[in-house]
Design an enzyme around this catalytic site. Sequence first.
Site, short mmCIF file in Angstrom:
data_model
loop_
_atom_site.label_atom_id
_atom_site.label_comp_id
_atom_site.label_asym_id
_atom_site.label_seq_id
_atom_site.Cartn_x
_atom_site.Cartn_y
_atom_site.Cartn_z
N CYS A 164 39.42 30.92 31.27
CA CYS A 164 39.05 29.94 30.21
C CYS A 164 39.40 28.46 30.43
O CYS A 164 40.25 28.06 31.57
CB CYS A 164 39.70 30.46 28.89
SG CYS A 164 39.18 32.13 28.61
N ASN A 213 44.70 30.94 29.29
CA ASN A 213 43.52 30.81 30.13
C ASN A 213 44.22 31.63 31.27
O ASN A 213 45.45 31.58 31.56
CB ASN A 213 43.45 29.24 30.89
CG ASN A 213 42.79 29.44 32.09
OD1 ASN A 213 41.89 30.14 32.63
ND2 ASN A 213 43.50 28.47 33.04
N ASP A 249 44.08 41.02 26.45
CA ASP A 249 45.35 40.81 26.84
C ASP A 249 45.89 39.65 26.32
O ASP A 249 47.22 39.46 26.32
CB ASP A 249 45.18 40.48 28.52
CG ASP A 249 44.46 39.52 28.75
OD1 ASP A 249 43.54 39.06 27.97
OD2 ASP A 249 44.35 38.87 30.06
N GLY A 274 41.29 36.47 49.17
CA GLY A 274 42.33 36.68 50.03
C GLY A 274 43.24 35.61 49.85
O GLY A 274 44.36 35.86 50.87
#
Length: 626
Positions: free
Chosen positions: A2, A75, A100, A369
Amino acid sequence: MCGIAGLVKKDGTKVFVGEIKAMTDALIHRGPDDEGNYMWGNIGLGHRRLSIIDLSEKGRQPMESHDGKYVIVFNGEIYNYVELKEELKKAGSRFLNDTDTEVILESYRCWGEDCVNHFNGMWSFVIFDRDREILFGSRDRLGVKPFCYINRDDVFAFASEPKGILELFPEERKYNPTVVYRFVKGWALDTDQQTFYKDILQLEPATSMIYHLKTDKIEQKKYWEIDADAIYERCIKGRNPVDEFKSLLEDAVRIRLRSDVEVGSSLSGGLDSSTLVGIISRKFHKRVNTFSSVYEDEDCNEKEYIDEVNQFAGTVPDLVYPSENSHLLEAFEKIVVHHDGPDKTGASLYSGYSVYQEANKSVKVLMDGQGADELLAGYLSSYNALLGDILSEKSLLSKVKAMKIISVFGREWPGQMINISTEALQSALGKRAARHYTRKRPNSFSKPVAMFYKEFEDSVDKSIAEHRGNVRGKLNQELYEQLTASSLPAILHNVDGNSMAFSLEIRLPFLDYRVVEFCMALDKKYKIKNQWTKWILRKSCKEYLPEKVLYRTNKMGFPAPFGRWLRECGEKEEMREMIFALGSRGIVREEAVHEYYRQHISGEADHSDLLCRFLTLEIWFRKCIY
């Protein structure tokens, strides 16, 4: 993922909705799904939402706690929010939604400022604590998520990106000479609070901040440090490190698959992203969409490895073919604007930018990765630190080991001997034998050129903060510096800028703090073994990789043929004009710009990276500094 923003007017006057909306509108690319604001007198908070978990309106931010004591803009993602929620429920916490974000609020209620030590994730957030009359802000341990702020006599303001602040305060479009100097020199970026904008600061990784609304005071506290000795005793001693590493990485992937939208993966064809794709498909039995960039240039083409992984893992592949004929300069301009600064790896950034642009058409979340090279010695320069560890033992056996390493390195990467210091070569082989290898080093510069105008150079701070950690040995110390200063911070800045340009959330399992701590406590023998970098990753995850990638020793990583583009692409004249224009800004001497360009075009030397820095710096001045 966000965009967050906030404003405090220190004279006590009211913050208007339009002011907060102006800040968040500048961040709409970070969160196109929803927006919100919260006003409390001289305080305003704003948010742009990219809906990933709990897609309902209950996830809208700014979010108030159930009793109205706390308000948050957030965010990022807290990957262990499921486990934390259960723990908090047992402690008496109430929850009104499945996000969350609410878990952060209730964690703050339960544990106060120490709540951040309970989180496994990536974040930047601010909580308005009405009772204490403070703003409590925090940034995740490695700095995956950005947090910018400005503290002037009249206002305190923060945002996910400088552009959120600049939208309200355009007079702050002043460049920072010290950061520009570091950039042109090719030094590490994002290593301290400074940004490319003179008075806009960034909250450093693993740092929390309290802004006291009554006293206009700021407190900052580092909440996380790596203690390799303690981690070794707790997680490695008496255990099988290979099995432990595999278990940690698998769990890091598992919790990063938590999402209410589809999760895909970047795939470069290298060891790191290929391992993640293998774990997702073979351990968790998910058919994953992969996204890759492919070039025809032989030194940039990883298609054979990409194809091998996609076939091995049974993925849904999506290949992107970036071209210098596809409005290259326009893409570079967009990259620079989204990053709020120039970039020294702009060419490879173009590859990542193209991949994220394609991924945006079908997914909202991508695994990637980043971090494995810095944790597990993926760069060839790490061999020099390894030799330092071996030679420090000062024994005949250590010299024999060093000689073997040098022999293997010379055989596998004969054109990369510049990564091994003359001191290490001479200590292991003697001066005469060392010349055999020093002769193989490429000559990067055909002619040295004075770079900067004196007035500019005299105005900058050339000091560099030392980043040393509580880790064992020269190799782990170098990796710690890569992780916290010389490599990873700039990479994370680029990943966030590129992904948010297309409203994508990037998840990085190798940067799970448990994996990071474990790797920093590992002995060097688990990181480099003969020609095998990242040895423990190859050993532990071989079931997830095709042999062609498992035993691969060459490394590219979303490369791009920028050197050739400067000579051949359709926009080469426009690029030349922009590069030359930098010489008129009183920073890099005009003679230096022309000479480095001439050397590159003539083939005397490869100055691709330097000229890319010149180009993106000039673009930034034109687009962002008025």
